[in-house]
Design an enzyme around this catalytic site. Sequence first.
Site, PDB file in Angstrom:
ATOM      1  N   SER A 199     -18.283   6.039 -33.278  1.00 26.35           N
ATOM      2  CA  SER A 199     -17.242   6.708 -32.488  1.00 26.35           C
ATOM      3  C   SER A 199     -17.828   7.071 -31.124  1.00 26.35           C
ATOM      4  CB  SER A 199     -16.810   7.984 -33.221  1.00 26.35           C
ATOM      5  OG  SER A 199     -16.027   8.793 -32.376  1.00 26.35           O
ATOM      6  N   TYR A 255     -18.222  15.703 -37.562  1.00 25.45           N
ATOM      7  CA  TYR A 255     -17.845  14.294 -37.363  1.00 25.45           C
ATOM      8  C   TYR A 255     -18.742  13.661 -36.298  1.00 25.45           C
ATOM      9  CZ  TYR A 255     -14.896  10.242 -36.193  1.00 25.45           C
ATOM     10  OH  TYR A 255     -14.421   8.974 -35.957  1.00 25.45           O
TER      11      TYR A 255
HETATM   12  N1  LIG Z   1      -8.771   5.351 -35.091  1.00 23.71           N
HETATM   13  C1  LIG Z   1      -9.554   5.711 -34.105  1.00 23.71           C
HETATM   14  O1  LIG Z   1      -9.075   6.049 -33.006  1.00 23.71           O
HETATM   15  C2  LIG Z   1     -11.047   5.701 -34.282  1.00 23.71           C
HETATM   16  C3  LIG Z   1     -11.839   5.963 -33.155  1.00 23.71           C
HETATM   17  C4  LIG Z   1     -13.228   5.950 -33.300  1.00 23.71           C
HETATM   18  C5  LIG Z   1     -13.789   5.689 -34.540  1.00 23.71           C
HETATM   19  N2  LIG Z   1     -12.991   5.437 -35.615  1.00 23.71           N
HETATM   20  C6  LIG Z   1     -13.638   5.139 -36.892  1.00 23.71           C
HETATM   21  O2  LIG Z   1     -13.031   4.015 -37.474  1.00 23.71           O
HETATM   22  C7  LIG Z   1     -13.158   4.067 -38.898  1.00 23.71           C
HETATM   23  C8  LIG Z   1     -11.820   3.797 -39.544  1.00 23.71           C
HETATM   24  O3  LIG Z   1     -10.954   4.847 -39.213  1.00 23.71           O
HETATM   25  P1  LIG Z   1      -9.363   4.662 -39.109  1.00 23.71           P
HETATM   26  O4  LIG Z   1      -8.975   5.128 -37.784  1.00 23.71           O
HETATM   27  O5  LIG Z   1      -8.986   3.303 -39.580  1.00 23.71           O
HETATM   28  O6  LIG Z   1      -8.924   5.798 -40.153  1.00 23.71           O
HETATM   29  P2  LIG Z   1      -7.860   5.809 -41.336  1.00 23.71           P
HETATM   30  O7  LIG Z   1      -6.694   4.953 -41.041  1.00 23.71           O
HETATM   31  O8  LIG Z   1      -7.646   7.259 -41.616  1.00 23.71           O
HETATM   32  O9  LIG Z   1      -8.658   5.127 -42.518  1.00 23.71           O
HETATM   33  C9  LIG Z   1      -9.810   5.724 -43.046  1.00 23.71           C
HETATM   34  C10 LIG Z   1     -10.091   5.122 -44.396  1.00 23.71           C
HETATM   35  O10 LIG Z   1     -11.242   5.783 -44.954  1.00 23.71           O
HETATM   36  C11 LIG Z   1     -10.939   6.143 -46.294  1.00 23.71           C
HETATM   37  N3  LIG Z   1     -11.674   7.325 -46.724  1.00 23.71           N
HETATM   38  C12 LIG Z   1     -11.670   8.548 -46.150  1.00 23.71           C
HETATM   39  N4  LIG Z   1     -12.399   9.377 -46.892  1.00 23.71           N
HETATM   40  C13 LIG Z   1     -12.863   8.672 -47.958  1.00 23.71           C
HETATM   41  C14 LIG Z   1     -13.656   8.983 -49.079  1.00 23.71           C
HETATM   42  N5  LIG Z   1     -14.107  10.237 -49.318  1.00 23.71           N
HETATM   43  N6  LIG Z   1     -13.958   8.008 -49.961  1.00 23.71           N
HETATM   44  C15 LIG Z   1     -13.507   6.768 -49.775  1.00 23.71           C
HETATM   45  N7  LIG Z   1     -12.721   6.397 -48.737  1.00 23.71           N
HETATM   46  C16 LIG Z   1     -12.414   7.357 -47.836  1.00 23.71           C
HETATM   47  C17 LIG Z   1      -9.449   6.453 -46.264  1.00 23.71           C
HETATM   48  O11 LIG Z   1      -8.953   6.386 -47.571  1.00 23.71           O
HETATM   49  P3  LIG Z   1      -7.551   7.096 -47.946  1.00 23.71           P
HETATM   50  O12 LIG Z   1      -6.512   6.425 -47.110  1.00 23.71           O
HETATM   51  O13 LIG Z   1      -7.412   6.833 -49.368  1.00 23.71           O
HETATM   52  O14 LIG Z   1      -7.717   8.537 -47.601  1.00 23.71           O
HETATM   53  C18 LIG Z   1      -8.943   5.339 -45.369  1.00 23.71           C
HETATM   54  O15 LIG Z   1      -8.710   4.155 -46.089  1.00 23.71           O
HETATM   55  C19 LIG Z   1     -13.749   5.447 -39.205  1.00 23.71           C
HETATM   56  O16 LIG Z   1     -15.135   5.319 -39.431  1.00 23.71           O
HETATM   57  C20 LIG Z   1     -13.502   6.239 -37.946  1.00 23.71           C
HETATM   58  O17 LIG Z   1     -14.454   7.254 -37.773  1.00 23.71           O
HETATM   59  C21 LIG Z   1     -11.633   5.443 -35.501  1.00 23.71           C
END
Ligand SMILES: NC(=O)c1ccc[n+]([C@@H]2O[C@H](COP(=O)([O-])OP(=O)(O)OC[C@H]3O[C@@H](n4cnc5c(N)ncnc54)[C@H](OP(=O)(O)O)[C@@H]3O)[C@@H](O)[C@H]2O)c1
Length: 282
Positions: free
Chosen positions: A175, A188
């Site tokens: 991130s 985080y």
């Molecule tokens: N979106 C952004 O703007 C952004 C920016 C920078 C970095 N990121 C990074 O990108 C990655 C993906 O994020 P995203 O935006 O796609 O988020 P998201 O749509 O909220 O998806 C996150 C996924 O992680 C799973 N997860 C969360 N806690 C968990 C646990 N304890 N055990 C197993 N699975 C777990 C969630 O499962 P459930 O759905 O079942 O809860 C979900 O499938 C993350 O590492 C995040 O930090 C995202």
Amino acid sequence: MTQPNTESTHLSHYPELEAKQSTWQHQFEKGALQNQTILVTGAGDGIGRATAMTYASFGANVILLGRTRSKLENVFDWIETNTETSPVIVPCDLENLDSETVDNLADSIAENFGQLDGLVHNASHLGPKVPIAHYPADEWQKVMQINVNAVFMLNKGLFELLDKSADACVIHTSSSVGRQGRAYWGAYAASKFALEGLSQLFADETETAGRIGVYSVNPGGTRTAMRREAYPLEDPAILPTAEDHMELYLALMCPQDCVSGNVVHFTTGQQLDARNWLENSQ
Ligand SMILES: NC(=O)c1ccc[n+]([C@@H]2O[C@H](COP(=O)([O-])OP(=O)(O)OC[C@H]3O[C@@H](n4cnc5c(N)ncnc54)[C@H](OP(=O)(O)O)[C@@H]3O)[C@@H](O)[C@H]2O)c1
């Protein structure tokens, strides 16, 4: 600016990705990931879901690890319906991950696939956005457990399987706040700094053998549930979608001889920025 390619593709089952593919600077053979086994954490939603569906669409057998079984089942069904690959579901709350669970997972991958060619650490927990002085200690532990400790345990426990692959790839999803600290991002941000460190350590330790490429990728603001949680008032329409990042995720994972066009060579240990990649590829 790349001119859209109007030829029909093998991605008609995945219109959101097919629409992006026409602007990619790199093209990937339909079977670029055939016979490869790739584990994606947090595969039920957001970027992890798109990554799993994309890799399966290019032939990989994808191991879908995530917390919510019903979401994993939806992705599993989509892959079964739309590709000829063999996905596997691993319902697992990373907050409770222990060595025994990792050993069982490793045994099961060894038995079914023999090796592991890709590992995408994508699952993550945001935690509260409050000052350090008010940060709840139990939330700090939870974020660190899911975002860092679980990643360490999976890298450790699955290392032998990755090392069996001639050309494995490990992606740590970082991130912006894991590269430059920012107020109120608490555990985080700290967890993503630790993840960057883990990525560099793992890359350095495996560089000489040359069989595992290790990277960190910062997706930047992306239209997902986590982004909505972090910025509830933002208009999601201004953000890239998860599919926008899939050219980079494919370029990292696909063998070089299956990639054509403006081929980029990655260096193990590299920190990548998906938003920069996207802007430079258009
Ligand atoms: N979106 C952004 O703007 C952004 C920016 C920078 C970095 N990121 C990074 O990108 C990655 C993906 O994020 P995203 O935006 O796609 O988020 P998201 O749509 O909220 O998806 C996150 C996924 O992680 C799973 N997860 C969360 N806690 C968990 C646990 N304890 N055990 C197993 N699975 C777990 C969630 O499962 P459930 O759905 O079942 O809860 C979900 O499938 C993350 O590492 C995040 O930090 C995202």
